[in-house]
Design a protein around this motif. Sequence first.
Motif, PDB file in Angstrom:
ATOM      1  N   LEU A  98       0.825  -1.206   0.000  1.00 43.60           N
ATOM      2  CA  LEU A  98       0.000   0.000   0.000  1.00 43.60           C
ATOM      3  C   LEU A  98       0.859   1.256   0.000  1.00 43.60           C
ATOM      4  O   LEU A  98       0.654   2.180  -0.789  1.00 43.60           O
ATOM      5  N   LEU A  99       1.851   1.288   0.901  1.00 41.76           N
ATOM      6  CA  LEU A  99       2.708   2.469   0.997  1.00 41.76           C
ATOM      7  C   LEU A  99       3.490   2.664  -0.294  1.00 41.76           C
ATOM      8  O   LEU A  99       3.632   3.782  -0.796  1.00 41.76           O
ATOM      9  N   GLY A 100       4.001   1.540  -0.830  1.00 35.65           N
ATOM     10  CA  GLY A 100       4.771   1.621  -2.066  1.00 35.65           C
ATOM     11  C   GLY A 100       3.919   2.164  -3.201  1.00 35.65           C
ATOM     12  O   GLY A 100       4.356   3.020  -3.972  1.00 35.65           O
ATOM     13  N   ALA A 101       2.673   1.679  -3.267  1.00 33.09           N
ATOM     14  CA  ALA A 101       1.831   2.019  -4.408  1.00 33.09           C
ATOM     15  C   ALA A 101       1.233   3.415  -4.304  1.00 33.09           C
ATOM     16  O   ALA A 101       0.769   3.961  -5.293  1.00 33.09           O
ATOM     17  N   THR A 102       1.245   3.995  -3.110  1.00 33.16           N
ATOM     18  CA  THR A 102       0.621   5.318  -2.981  1.00 33.16           C
ATOM     19  C   THR A 102       1.657   6.418  -2.824  1.00 33.16           C
ATOM     20  O   THR A 102       1.326   7.547  -2.476  1.00 33.16           O
ATOM     21  N   GLY A 103       2.915   6.086  -3.077  1.00 30.71           N
ATOM     22  CA  GLY A 103       3.933   7.120  -3.059  1.00 30.71           C
ATOM     23  C   GLY A 103       4.530   7.396  -1.695  1.00 30.71           C
ATOM     24  O   GLY A 103       5.219   8.381  -1.494  1.00 30.71           O
ATOM     25  N   PHE A 104       4.280   6.479  -0.734  1.00 33.94           N
ATOM     26  CA  PHE A 104       4.860   6.661   0.592  1.00 33.94           C
ATOM     27  C   PHE A 104       6.049   5.731   0.816  1.00 33.94           C
ATOM     28  O   PHE A 104       6.393   5.423   1.950  1.00 33.94           O
ATOM     29  N   ALA A 105       6.630   5.258  -0.280  1.00 38.67           N
ATOM     30  CA  ALA A 105       7.708   4.276  -0.160  1.00 38.67           C
ATOM     31  C   ALA A 105       8.869   4.820   0.670  1.00 38.67           C
ATOM     32  O   ALA A 105       9.580   4.068   1.322  1.00 38.67           O
ATOM     33  N   GLY A 106       9.047   6.136   0.663  1.00 34.66           N
ATOM     34  CA  GLY A 106      10.200   6.708   1.337  1.00 34.66           C
ATOM     35  C   GLY A 106      10.040   6.910   2.835  1.00 34.66           C
ATOM     36  O   GLY A 106      10.977   7.309   3.506  1.00 34.66           O
ATOM     37  N   VAL A 107       8.856   6.613   3.387  1.00 34.74           N
ATOM     38  CA  VAL A 107       8.674   6.871   4.816  1.00 34.74           C
ATOM     39  C   VAL A 107       9.409   5.821   5.634  1.00 34.74           C
ATOM     40  O   VAL A 107       9.881   4.821   5.099  1.00 34.74           O
ATOM     41  N   ASN A 108       9.495   6.045   6.928  1.00 41.51           N
ATOM     42  CA  ASN A 108      10.202   5.105   7.791  1.00 41.51           C
ATOM     43  C   ASN A 108       9.346   3.853   8.006  1.00 41.51           C
ATOM     44  O   ASN A 108       8.461   3.801   8.847  1.00 41.51           O
ATOM     45  N   LEU A 109       9.655   2.833   7.190  1.00 46.28           N
ATOM     46  CA  LEU A 109       8.850   1.618   7.174  1.00 46.28           C
ATOM     47  C   LEU A 109       8.892   0.895   8.516  1.00 46.28           C
ATOM     48  O   LEU A 109       7.891   0.336   8.977  1.00 46.28           O
ATOM     49  N   GLY A 110      10.053   0.938   9.154  1.00 42.04           N
ATOM     50  CA  GLY A 110      10.209   0.270  10.448  1.00 42.04           C
ATOM     51  C   GLY A 110       9.221   0.822  11.461  1.00 42.04           C
ATOM     52  O   GLY A 110       8.607   0.079  12.228  1.00 42.04           O
ATOM     53  N   GLN A 111       9.035   2.124  11.450  1.00 40.37           N
ATOM     54  CA  GLN A 111       8.111   2.753  12.395  1.00 40.37           C
ATOM     55  C   GLN A 111       6.671   2.334  12.106  1.00 40.37           C
ATOM     56  O   GLN A 111       5.914   2.014  13.013  1.00 40.37           O
ATOM     57  N   VAL A 112       6.323   2.329  10.821  1.00 45.22           N
ATOM     58  CA  VAL A 112       4.953   1.928  10.460  1.00 45.22           C
ATOM     59  C   VAL A 112       4.711   0.490  10.902  1.00 45.22           C
ATOM     60  O   VAL A 112       3.679   0.172  11.499  1.00 45.22           O
ATOM     61  N   ILE A 113       5.682  -0.385  10.624  1.00 43.15           N
ATOM     62  CA  ILE A 113       5.476  -1.806  10.926  1.00 43.15           C
ATOM     63  C   ILE A 113       5.436  -2.041  12.432  1.00 43.15           C
ATOM     64  O   ILE A 113       4.640  -2.845  12.921  1.00 43.15           O
ATOM     65  N   LEU A 114       6.245  -1.319  13.171  1.00 44.18           N
ATOM     66  CA  LEU A 114       6.191  -1.463  14.635  1.00 44.18           C
ATOM     67  C   LEU A 114       4.798  -1.105  15.150  1.00 44.18           C
ATOM     68  O   LEU A 114       4.209  -1.844  15.947  1.00 44.18           O
ATOM     69  N   LEU A 115       4.274   0.001  14.678  1.00 41.57           N
ATOM     70  CA  LEU A 115       2.929   0.414  15.110  1.00 41.57           C
ATOM     71  C   LEU A 115       1.890  -0.616  14.677  1.00 41.57           C
ATOM     72  O   LEU A 115       1.004  -0.995  15.444  1.00 41.57           O
ATOM     73  N   LEU A 116       2.024  -1.074  13.447  1.00 40.69           N
ATOM     74  CA  LEU A 116       1.076  -2.057  12.920  1.00 40.69           C
ATOM     75  C   LEU A 116       1.118  -3.346  13.747  1.00 40.69           C
ATOM     76  O   LEU A 116       0.077  -3.923  14.074  1.00 40.69           O
ATOM     77  N   LEU A 117       2.331  -3.798  14.084  1.00 36.51           N
ATOM     78  CA  LEU A 117       2.453  -5.072  14.806  1.00 36.51           C
ATOM     79  C   LEU A 117       1.824  -4.991  16.197  1.00 36.51           C
ATOM     80  O   LEU A 117       1.164  -5.929  16.637  1.00 36.51           O
TER      81      LEU A 117
END
Lengths: 333, 284
Positions: free
Chosen positions: A210-229
């Motif tokens: 989702l992030l890749g496809a909507t142009g958010f590929a450059g955000v801090n993925l680790g932070q998003v995934i930590l919150l998601l988990l």
Amino acid sequence: MLGKVFVLFKRDLKVGLRDFISLYIIVFPVLFALVINIFIPGINETTVNLALLEGENLEQAAYLDNFADVELFDSEEAMEERLRKRDNIIGILPGESGYVLATQGNEPESVVEYAKALVTYHAFGVTVQDTRGEIVDFGRTMPPLKRMLVAWAVLFASVLGGMLIAISIVEEKVDNTISAVNVTPLSRGGFILGKSLIGILVPVAGTVLLLGATGFAGVNLGQVILLLLTLSLISVLIGFIQGINNDDIMNAAASIKILFLPLFASVAAVEVMGERWQFLFYWIPFYWVYKGIREVLADSASWGDVLLYAGIVAVIGGVVYAVLAPRIRKGLE
Amino acid sequence: MISVRNLYHSYSNDDKYAVKDVSFEVKEGEVFGFLGPSGAGKSTTQNILTGLLQLQKGEVAVAGYNIKKIDNRMFNEIGMSFEESNLYGKMTAKENLDFYRKLFDVETRDSMDLIRIVGLQGKENIRTKEFSKGMKHRLTFARSMINNPRIWFLDEPTTGLDPAIASEIKDIIREENKKGVTVFLTTHNMYIADELCDRVAFIVDGEIRLIDSPKSLKLAYGDKLVDVEYIKDGKVLKETFSTVMEEDKQRLIRVIGSHDIQTMHTKEATLEEIFIKVTGRGLV
Ligand SMILES: Nc1ncnc2c1ncn2[C@@H]1O[C@H](COP(=O)(O)OP(=O)(O)O)[C@@H](O)[C@H]1O
Ligand SMILES: [Mg+2]
């Protein structure tokens, strides 16, 4: 043991792809990304683009270049052709009294206002040194709707992960296959872990796409995934308990809907509620995760903030775990 | 291989016992049958032995493992076929077995071999929700031997199957037993018990009434049954009497003394008749 846990996950995924509802849930983030891309302009395109005539006003072009992407065209025709393209670009042409802003007509108001403001500031001789944070902030604003939708979709993907678990538990119950697994060397804990994976890995993969496809590929993925988990711990628990309490796939999927109310309330709280009402939502895990992901998407989250939010959600998750885990163990016997 | 001592089980956790003071031993390589009418407590006992039900009271050891606190490694050594088939309906026959194989730590049997053994070849790529009851039952049965179990628990392995298939299943059990597999079998089919079992336990209302080999049961009761047809109040009545049980002997004397006898034959007792004689109950 870990190998067998993945055997369960692979089975769940394979069977999930054969079930209409599960399949839909699995591909949801990608579908949603498509929808966002079609209806909301891309994130990169919303950096304000300005079209100027080459050599018309060098000093103005240099000034505007501080705040926007400036493209120069050698004729009005060339500029007009460029303006007709889909993205948001605003032409600035010399007019009889000052400047004329030329737009295609579908640019967001904020972008047009921004261009107007820039031209006005230039006309009044406001320099970069004079500009306050305000104007710079204005310039960096992504379309808030897009960020909101993407952050919301990450939360939604997590809830849907719980739904996948509920569906697969209901199936195990209807087919009475849990007893067959219970007479293999796979431990009860291994079984629960294995059944959890689909509710964790599918949302994580979906979020990355989702992030890749909507142009958010450059955000801090680790932070998003930590919150998601941390949020997924709760979604998974709810998924298990709904799977155990229901004997029908549709009912199980539908009962997950109880999570939608706090989810929407949290989004609304962060987006539109005043500062002094925020505390009312502190108990909702969605609130913290939404807040966190929104900040990460705006590139304004520090690890400190993210860890704080994730920590709060983990504590709430711990309480949910303490309440539900015994019932889940009992229900899977 | 299996040792059960003073086993009790109550589903309501009170003194309404589904299994009451059950004790028995199963020796290595033996086919041991639990024979009793439905509701007698056969499945309950078997489910405790395989860890599906928590042991409440009593001492149980299976393959050297204490059932009080189950060691998951035990499941590498036992196999369990369920009374009600339980398969993943959205997976094919082969996928069901392939998945199950991966849950064991020991060498497992080839899925297609097992499918062939139970006569389901050609059906391996069909999802099991499309299967008939009998086909599901056969696959569940096949799955139970996937890990080459040393002890094989079979709950009603032939119930609900048509006679030809039941007979094939019986042959497979005999075949595996010849290879040294210990078999614990519950059934209310006395032919199966008679043909397969080295020893049977008669169980009624949660209690074992007798444990013996079909052979010695027949020696004790066979040839010692008498079918008598006699006339009472103008009607022909037919009754079977044991010539060893004291109560039957007295009744037989009374019948001969006070009624017209039409026919009288001695005959070999079936296991079912012996069951009825011993427990006072039928097998259904
Ligand atoms: N899950 C259960 N909850 C409550 N009672 C049960 C349950 N399973 C079986 N029973 C009762 O326990 C008794 C023994 O049942 P079961 O062991 O299934 O008999 P069998 O296998 O010999 O037919 C029966 O009276 C049955 O109604
Ligand atoms: Mg039974």
